[in-house]
Every structure is written in C-alpha cells, then in structure tokens.
Design a protein around this motif. Structure first.
Motif, PDB file in Angstrom:
ATOM      1  N   LYS A   1       0.842  -1.188   0.000  1.00  0.00           N
ATOM      2  CA  LYS A   1       0.000   0.000   0.000  1.00  0.00           C
ATOM      3  C   LYS A   1       0.881   1.243   0.000  1.00  0.00           C
ATOM      4  N   ALA A   2       0.481   2.226  -0.798  1.00  0.00           N
ATOM      5  CA  ALA A   2       1.268   3.445  -0.930  1.00  0.00           C
ATOM      6  C   ALA A   2       1.379   4.198   0.381  1.00  0.00           C
ATOM      7  N   ILE A   3       0.391   4.053   1.270  1.00  0.00           N
ATOM      8  CA  ILE A   3       0.391   4.796   2.523  1.00  0.00           C
ATOM      9  C   ILE A   3       1.557   4.414   3.420  1.00  0.00           C
ATOM     10  N   PHE A   4       2.164   3.249   3.170  1.00  0.00           N
ATOM     11  CA  PHE A   4       3.279   2.770   3.990  1.00  0.00           C
ATOM     12  C   PHE A   4       4.639   3.112   3.390  1.00  0.00           C
ATOM     13  N   ARG A   5       4.696   3.894   2.312  1.00  0.00           N
ATOM     14  CA  ARG A   5       5.953   4.126   1.618  1.00  0.00           C
ATOM     15  C   ARG A   5       6.749   5.306   2.158  1.00  0.00           C
ATOM     16  N   GLY A   6       6.202   6.062   3.080  1.00  0.00           N
ATOM     17  CA  GLY A   6       6.922   7.203   3.612  1.00  0.00           C
ATOM     18  C   GLY A   6       8.131   6.785   4.434  1.00  0.00           C
ATOM     19  N   LEU A   7       9.216   7.579   4.356  1.00  0.00           N
ATOM     20  CA  LEU A   7      10.413   7.289   5.143  1.00  0.00           C
ATOM     21  C   LEU A   7      10.097   7.325   6.633  1.00  0.00           C
ATOM     22  N   GLY A   8      10.710   6.389   7.370  1.00  0.00           N
ATOM     23  CA  GLY A   8      10.538   6.370   8.812  1.00  0.00           C
ATOM     24  C   GLY A   8       9.384   5.503   9.260  1.00  0.00           C
ATOM     25  N   SER A   9       9.098   5.592  10.557  1.00  0.00           N
ATOM     26  CA  SER A   9       8.065   4.764  11.169  1.00  0.00           C
ATOM     27  C   SER A   9       6.681   5.046  10.591  1.00  0.00           C
ATOM     28  N   VAL A  10       5.858   4.013  10.546  1.00  0.00           N
ATOM     29  CA  VAL A  10       4.478   4.183  10.085  1.00  0.00           C
ATOM     30  C   VAL A  10       3.697   5.050  11.065  1.00  0.00           C
ATOM     31  N   ASP A  11       4.209   5.203  12.298  1.00  0.00           N
ATOM     32  CA  ASP A  11       3.542   6.069  13.272  1.00  0.00           C
ATOM     33  C   ASP A  11       3.519   7.529  12.821  1.00  0.00           C
ATOM     34  N   ILE A  12       4.440   7.920  11.966  1.00  0.00           N
ATOM     35  CA  ILE A  12       4.428   9.289  11.445  1.00  0.00           C
ATOM     36  C   ILE A  12       3.151   9.504  10.638  1.00  0.00           C
ATOM     37  N   THR A  13       2.835   8.524   9.793  1.00  0.00           N
ATOM     38  CA  THR A  13       1.597   8.599   9.021  1.00  0.00           C
ATOM     39  C   THR A  13       0.383   8.517   9.933  1.00  0.00           C
ATOM     40  N   ALA A  14       0.462   7.643  10.944  1.00  0.00           N
ATOM     41  CA  ALA A  14      -0.672   7.465  11.847  1.00  0.00           C
ATOM     42  C   ALA A  14      -0.999   8.748  12.597  1.00  0.00           C
ATOM     43  N   ALA A  15       0.025   9.535  12.915  1.00  0.00           N
ATOM     44  CA  ALA A  15      -0.195  10.757  13.694  1.00  0.00           C
ATOM     45  C   ALA A  15      -0.808  11.875  12.867  1.00  0.00           C
ATOM     46  N   ALA A  16      -0.654  11.816  11.559  1.00  0.00           N
ATOM     47  CA  ALA A  16      -1.213  12.863  10.691  1.00  0.00           C
ATOM     48  C   ALA A  16      -2.707  12.643  10.496  1.00  0.00           C
ATOM     49  N   ARG A  17      -3.455  13.726  10.354  1.00  0.00           N
ATOM     50  CA  ARG A  17      -4.900  13.623  10.121  1.00  0.00           C
ATOM     51  C   ARG A  17      -5.230  13.551   8.644  1.00  0.00           C
TER      52      ARG A  17
END
Length: 564
Positions: free
Chosen positions: A415-431
């Motif tokens: 899934k593209a949502i998991f491609r960001g550098l660093g922990s997936v928690d960075i994505t989780a914290a964003a709204r």
C-alpha cells in the motif's frame, strides 16, 4: 456571568474566555490568550452561547486597575501592616478575596508573594465571579457593580520600593558564570516551560524566574520582562492538568480546513513523494495561494493567511522567494527561519511565540525528518510518536495547520500509505496525507492523490504541471492545475522506481552532496545521517563522494572547489 462581564467592561477592563474549571485561556475563543480579550459584550454572549461551562476573566492590562489578592488570615494581617484597605469592588475566592483598586502611573506587572499569602495583581487577568476554580469552589460576589476605590498610597509606595530594589542590578564577581545578553530570555523561557510542565502556576513561576534572573542573568532583565515570560508560559496547560475527563463534559468541535479536504486546520498534514516530482513547488503554490487569499482547486477565494515556511533544503534567497514571487505570493505574509534548528523543546517555544505574535495560521516543514529532535531514530515508533504528538499539540493549541513534507523510501510496499520514510507512526499521527508522483503516461504531468483522510471523504486526485521554466535562463516555472483524474496511489507506485533526482541512484547522491556541502565543510557523520533520511545508502554516498572529488579532511567533507 454575563452581568458580571458587563460590569467589568463598564469599569474599563476587558473580558477573556477561560477553559472550564481552568485558569488557562480557551483557545477556541481567544486564540492568542489575553491579547484576544474583548470589550464587546456581544463577543462574550457568543462565547457563552457556544459553551456555557467556560470561566470568564477580567483583563487588567492597561486599565489602571489592579487586584489585591488576599489569601487567609496571614494575607489579611500582611496587608493591614501596609495600609487599611478602603471598601471597594470585591469578589470572594475559594481561598480569600480579590479587591479591585484604581491607580495612576506605571506600577509594572504582578508581584506574587509580596507578603505571606498576599499577591498584588497588575497587568494580568483574574477570574470573574461565577467562574469555577480548578481545584474546586466558585468565585462569588455580593455586588460586583460596586465603585472601585483608589489604591492606598502606602501600597503604591511599597510597590515602587519593591521595583526599585529588584530592578537594581547586582554586582557580578569577576569570572562568575551566568546567562549573558542574548541568552537571558531563551534560558528563562526554557526554565519557565519546565516549571509549567511540572504544574506550577504563574505566581510560582514568576517567583522562581525572578530569583534566577537576579542570581544568573548578567545583567538581570527588567522585572517586567521576567513577569512577561512567566505570564506567557503560564497560558499553556501543564502536562498533568485535565489528564482525565468525561465525554459528557465535551462540546463537539467542527472540523475546518485550509484546503478542503486535503489540509486540516489545527492538525498535522503530510505531503509525500519521490524526489524530482515537484513537492516543494507544490508547497510554494500552497503558501502563495493561502498568503494572497487565492483559491486552490475545489475551494472559493478565502481570507489571506500568514505562513511560516521552514525549509532545511532550499535556500530562501536563491530558491524559495523566486518561486513564491513567480506564484504571486504575498511575501509580507510569509516568514521563514534564518537559521536551521532542530525542534528541541526550546525551539518549539520560539516557534509558538512567533505564531502568536504574527498570527501565523499555516506552518510548512520541508522536510519533516530533518527537524526531528537529535537522537530520535526515525524508524522506531516509540521514538517518533512523542515528537509527532508534540507537533499535534502545537497545531491544536495554536489552531495552526502544519504541512510536513516527507520523502518516500525505495522499498516496494503493498500500500502506498506505507511508503513514507521512517516509522508508520508518522503517518498514523497525521490527520490527512497526500502523495505526489509523476503521471504513469506523461512525465510532464504531476499527480496529487489523497492517501489518508481521517476527518473527511477522500479528495479527488488532481493533476498539475510545472510550466514555462528554463533553468539555463534562470526562469522559474509556474505551477498550473490541469483538473481531476481517476489515478490512485497504487498507479503511482509503478512509476516511482523510475523517479530520482536524477534517476540514477549515484547521480542522485552526487546532487545531494553538492547541496549538502555548498556552504563549506561538514562532519561526515552528519552528511551520512542526512543522506539516509533521503534513502541514500552509506555505500552509494561514499561512491558518489569519490566520483565528484569530495575532499576528506579528518572527520569532515568539503567540495573540492570550496575554499577552506
């Protein structure tokens, strides 16, 4: 409480919205704290109709009114030793009384612990009758419309004598260490923040800072400046305050956007993409549109907003300002940081003050990972989560929209949502999060896909081009929107392996080194760390360094053409 507010305004004071059972300004109504106090009773009515549980406070800033705060028998005896208090407007507090008096001239700011259980509150705000104390009890009054008497001259003289004593700089011994000019405000602000996080109130913080000011500042700051720092920091809730509550006490809060549905107001938003797809151009377009009030796709023209543009990669003078001018930004509304600083707590406090003083509503961070506090492993959720929580706290407390740019890794993900550098928690914290990529069938067209949308429906996929640029002539391209598309983030993933700055990994590393070392020599380990954040391996980086002739001097690197 509305009647009491009217009486405070009639007396020459302003009224401030305070959180329910709190002494902290309610940022739903008074975003800048005491600076948003009002003398318009219609505003107070609106606050109370929205949430009738709030407290109200009277702001005495510039009113010529002070409050003698007497707590208990000791406080009563202490004030009688100075002067007999005349009858005046008064409220009863859970611990004693607030007595309002008028005075002439400049008596400075509040003096806490002036005598045992006696505070003199000047140029501050105090809770009005009807408000509920955080620790229980209610402020009450028999007649808040009573006349306000003159402050007895012996008390005014005692205040002036106190100012004269505490404002006198102490002789500093030769060689004594301390906080010197240029450091004093920052160091006292940092100390005040630490005390506030421990739950100390304004009076306690002010007392501690005044002691540190006299013992460590060379020369000491003016008492009024120290008290200003204490008051400013005290507007933030301590970490433990309001830790638990009941859902029944909450008022539903509407979600607002600066660009619906892509950018949520009062929250952290991510903009992600591979190199060379126009991410920073898009950030400049967003900043330009918001600063000028120009509409972005799908929205109407809005009110101009103030923007703080923090860039760790692009130079403001040679790059950012030229792009912003090309996109017709209102440069008077866009500020930037002249010096790169990681977001340690002290830097957060600098940013919060800048936001409050300049009414900033949008903060851009390019890239996010460069601003993470030193020592944080970007791949570990337990280390990135507190940093992201602090960003979210800043966004909510100041009602600012944070737009953080993040590069993508080169790994294949389902899934593209998991491609960001660093922990997936960075994505989780964003709204909200959007991904930028090249069109699978046209390298000249960029694609914006809404990949995370906690607080809205998914936004339409948008297309844009960078039109009319000519690097050889120094002509900056203009971002032009090209409508909507049915493309998804997964469609972009198939294209991403062909994207680089330029495509070859070694050449990408070479370009990175030229930018990283353009200002002179740097420690090798710092350059390697920054390269890893852009998904450039140590091996590729060192190979690129040899290729372009990077000079190694001890533990540092420099470009061959850069003078020592």
């Amino acid at each position: 409480m509305l009647k009491v507010a009217e009486q405070a305004i009639e007396a020459g004071m302003k009224v401030l919205a305070i959180g329910p059972r709190s002494k902290v300004p309610d940022t739903r109504f008074c975003r800048r704290g005491w600076k948003d106090a009002t003398d318009d009773i219609a505003n107070v009515k609106k606050w109370l109709s929205t949430d009738d549980r709030i407290n109200l406070a009277a702001s005495t800033f510039g009113s010529g009114i002070c409050v003698v705060d007497v707590d208990g028998p000791k406080g009563g005896r202490a004030v009688r030793e100075i002067a007999k208090l005349p009858r005046t407007r008064k409220s009863t507090t859970p611990n004693g009384t607030h007595r309002y008096y008028r005075y002439d001239g400049d008596l400075g700011g509040s003096i806490t612990k002036f005598r045992p259980e006696l505070d003199l509150l000047l140029n501050t705000y105090v809770l009005l009758p009807g408000s509920k104390h955080p620790e229980g009890g209610t402020y009450e009054t028999a007649d808040f419309g009573a006349p306000i008497a003159r402050l007895p001259e012996p008390i005014a003289d005692a205040i002036r004598a106190y100012r004269k004593k505490t404002d006198r700089p102490k002789e500093s011994s030769k060689g004594r260490s301390g906080f010197r000019s240029g450091q004093r405000n920052n160091r006292l602000t940092s100390i005040a923040g630490a005390l506030r996080r421990q739950g100390l109130e304004e009076g306690q913080i002010s007392t501690a800072l005044l002691a540190v000011n006299q013992s460590h500042c060379r020369p000491p700051l003016a008492v009024s400046e120290v008290e200003r720092i204490a008051h400013s920091i005290s507007s933030y809730a301590p970490e433990h305050e309001g830790l638990f509550d009941f859902m029944s006490n909450l008022t539903p809060r509407d979600v607002h956007f600066v660009w619906e549905p892509y950018l949520v107001q009062g929250a952290v938003n991510l903009l992600e993409g591979d190199p060379n797809v126009g991410k920073t151009y898009l950030l400049c377009e967003i900043a330009a549109a918001l600063s000028s009030g120009r509409s972005l796709p799908g929205q109407d023209r809005g009110e101009p907003r103030n923007v703080l543009f923090m860039s760790a990669e692009d130079d403001p003078e040679t790059t950012l300002v030229r792009r912003l001018m090309r996109m017709n930004a209102d440069l008077r509304r866009i500020s930037f940081m002249r010096k790169f600083l990681r977001l340690e707590e002290e830097v957060f406090e600098h940013i919060e003050r800048h936001i409050a003083e300049h009414e900033v509503s949008v903060v851009i961070m390019d890239p996010l990972l460069a601003y993470m506090q030193s020592g944080i492993d970007m791949n570990k959720a337990n280390e990135t989560r507190p940093f992201m929580a602090r960003l979210a706290e800043l966004a909510k407390a100041r009602n600012v929209t944070i737009i953080a740019l993040r590069h993508l890794n080169k790994a294949d993900k389902d899934k593209a949502i998991f491609r960001g550098l660093g922990s997936v928690d960075i994505t989780a914290a964003a709204r909200s999060a959007v991904m930028i990529g090249l069109h699978p069938e046209d390298d000249q067209t960029r694609v914006l896909v809404h990949i995370k949308h906690n607080l809205s429906e998914r936004g339409a996929t948008l297309l844009y081009e960078l039109d009319g640029g000519d690097r050889s002539k120094g002509k900056v391209p203009k971002l032009v929107w090209r409508g909507e598309s049915d493309l998804t983030a997964e469609d972009l993933a198939h294209k991403s392996n062909k994207v680089g700055r330029p495509n070859d990994a070694s050449q990408e590393a070479q370009e990175f080194l030229r930018r990283a070392l353009r200002t002179g020599e740097r420690r090798i380990k710092d350059v390697v760390r920054d390269a890893e954040r852009r998904s450039i391996s140590d091996r590729t980086l060192r190979k690129a360094a040899r290729t372009i002739g990077v000079v190694k001097k001890g533990q540092t690197w420099k470009l061959a053409e850069t003078p020592l």
